[in-house]
Design an enzyme around this catalytic site. Sequence first.
Site, PDB file in Angstrom:
ATOM      1  N   ASP A 256      57.371  12.087 -27.141  1.00  0.00           N
ATOM      2  CA  ASP A 256      57.669  13.096 -26.126  1.00  0.00           C
ATOM      3  C   ASP A 256      57.160  14.471 -26.533  1.00  0.00           C
ATOM      4  OD1 ASP A 256      59.288  14.102 -23.761  1.00  0.00           O
ATOM      5  OD2 ASP A 256      60.252  15.190 -25.395  1.00  0.00           O
ATOM      6  N   GLU A 289      52.725  12.328 -25.125  1.00  0.00           N
ATOM      7  CA  GLU A 289      52.804  13.315 -24.052  1.00  0.00           C
ATOM      8  C   GLU A 289      52.428  14.643 -24.688  1.00  0.00           C
ATOM      9  OE1 GLU A 289      55.882  15.357 -20.859  1.00  0.00           O
ATOM     10  OE2 GLU A 289      56.616  14.710 -22.815  1.00  0.00           O
TER      11      GLU A 289
END
Length: 599
Positions: A256, A289
Amino acid sequence: MSTFTPTYGATAQPDGTTQFRFWAPNATQVDVVIDDGAPAAMTREPNGDFVAQATCGAGARYRFRIDGDVAVPDPASRLQDGDVHDASLVTAPDAFAWQHADWRGRPFEETVLYELHPGLCGGFNGIAKRLPDLAALGVTAVELMPIADFPGARNWGYDGVLPYAPDTAYGTPDDLKRMIDTAHGLGLMVFLDVVYNHFGPDGNYLNAYARDFFTEDTQTPWGPAIDFRKTPVRTFFAENALYWLSEYRFDGLRLDAVHAIAEPEWLPEMAAFVRSHIGEDRQVHLVLENDDNIASHMENGFDAQWNDDAHHVVHHLLTGETNAYYIDYADAPAEKLARVLGEGFVFQGEPSKMRKGEPRGTPSHRLRPTAFVLFLQNHDQIGNRAMGERLISLAPPDHEALHAAVAMQLLCPHIPLIFMGEERGVETPFLYFTSHTDAELVKAVREGRRREFAGLHEFEDEAAQAKIPDPNESSTYERSRDDDAAGAPDASTWLDLYRHLLGLRRTRIAPHLAGATSLGAQVLGSHAVSARWLLGDGSTLAIFTNLGTETVTGEKLSDDYDAEAEVLFESRAGADAALRSVQLPAGTTVALLRAPSAP
């Protein structure tokens, strides 16, 4: 089956003892308290580690007492006896009997991701029940939103504070392993979303004994950045990645928001560490990401990046929205979609309005098409809307343009990601939810959520802001369930579309994605593009897509059209005939596949 043993935490030994290792550089004395017994002094090592060996085994409850004062859970806890503030438990990592221990994974080119929230799916056991249907649909990889222990029972998972402990709200460690084992038996991979850029605010005790875990030099949206310059910090997170892939046999990780990691050179270091320990007999995949669009990561240990650029431009084309980050995609959107299909990123060093003119990204045209994860929706893009609307509620109601976008997504060589319920035409919202117990934190989250959207026209006044669902209300969580769509009138239509497209991808495209390269893309109209790829077997895939409401007519349509190619798919009957007449109807995608040229 032996598993990797992380440096930190509690490690049960064959002789009936357990070794404890705990990094507390800002503590003078640390004791381990087992099963509420007398504190046992731990030995301090020069780097700030505290170690102890005690006679106890799996199931023992323990905490670390700092300087004779506060008792804290283990930051490397493998399991909690309750929630994040409770005692940690010693576990037996090798006790589970794997039924599919010979599973070695699948090539990344075969990946079709299905992102889901474990709690809304009924926990680990509930996910297991869904797996046969997902496999039959054509999904090849299930991706779990974060499961690292978070406060309460309802959470997206990005507020986790114990990165090694699967949250008991979803089931036991054996339930998780059984779900993964079941997936492997069905030929499905399982990916896990992990958060290495921050800790949540509730249950994070690191400042009580390891302030050095953070640096004041760099601030993130969550406070001081994690200090990856420290060797124990780098070890803690690199080993965490390997732990999930080893002990639980996940097939891949999604990292993330790595743009919030202040030491980006740690990323290839971590990838190399993981791959060197996993070995060549297993195929594991690492996905990022990264809002900074750093293409070099996909050449240094990472398989792909979530392509927000692709989502944003398609969302704008389908909805016309220009608020927030969509402002960067409102000018010449068809050109931007063509760049996505032809090169990957839209922003490859160009100035961004959202960044006040600062450049964003690096050149990505040299990367393979499978280095980009293409999604029309995901947890962020739905749940970070004030009312959690799904794309089906925002796109034109006849759904023709949305059908065309789905076809483009699932048939192009980029790696597709489907968000839970999307394949059934779910219209229920996916909202942001929590279950904090601290009244001040509950208030801060609720008011912060309202402030976040106060700049939008529809939420300018307090009355409108008050309609934004309170994240901490249980009803917000319940409204996000997608179960009620199973019998919806259009569910079978959507399922048939996804099943057909994924079948084509499985049989005609995925087997030839290794070695595939882009042959470029061009703009056909204000909402229309075409793109071509040379697949690994020498065949050529061409996709024409028109996401607008007007038929596109022009000679450019004939540039990529090949009358001798097979019509792989047309989202509207007669679309191929229209293309031969140099017309691309509104809300249409046509895919053509030309066999390899004769030698």
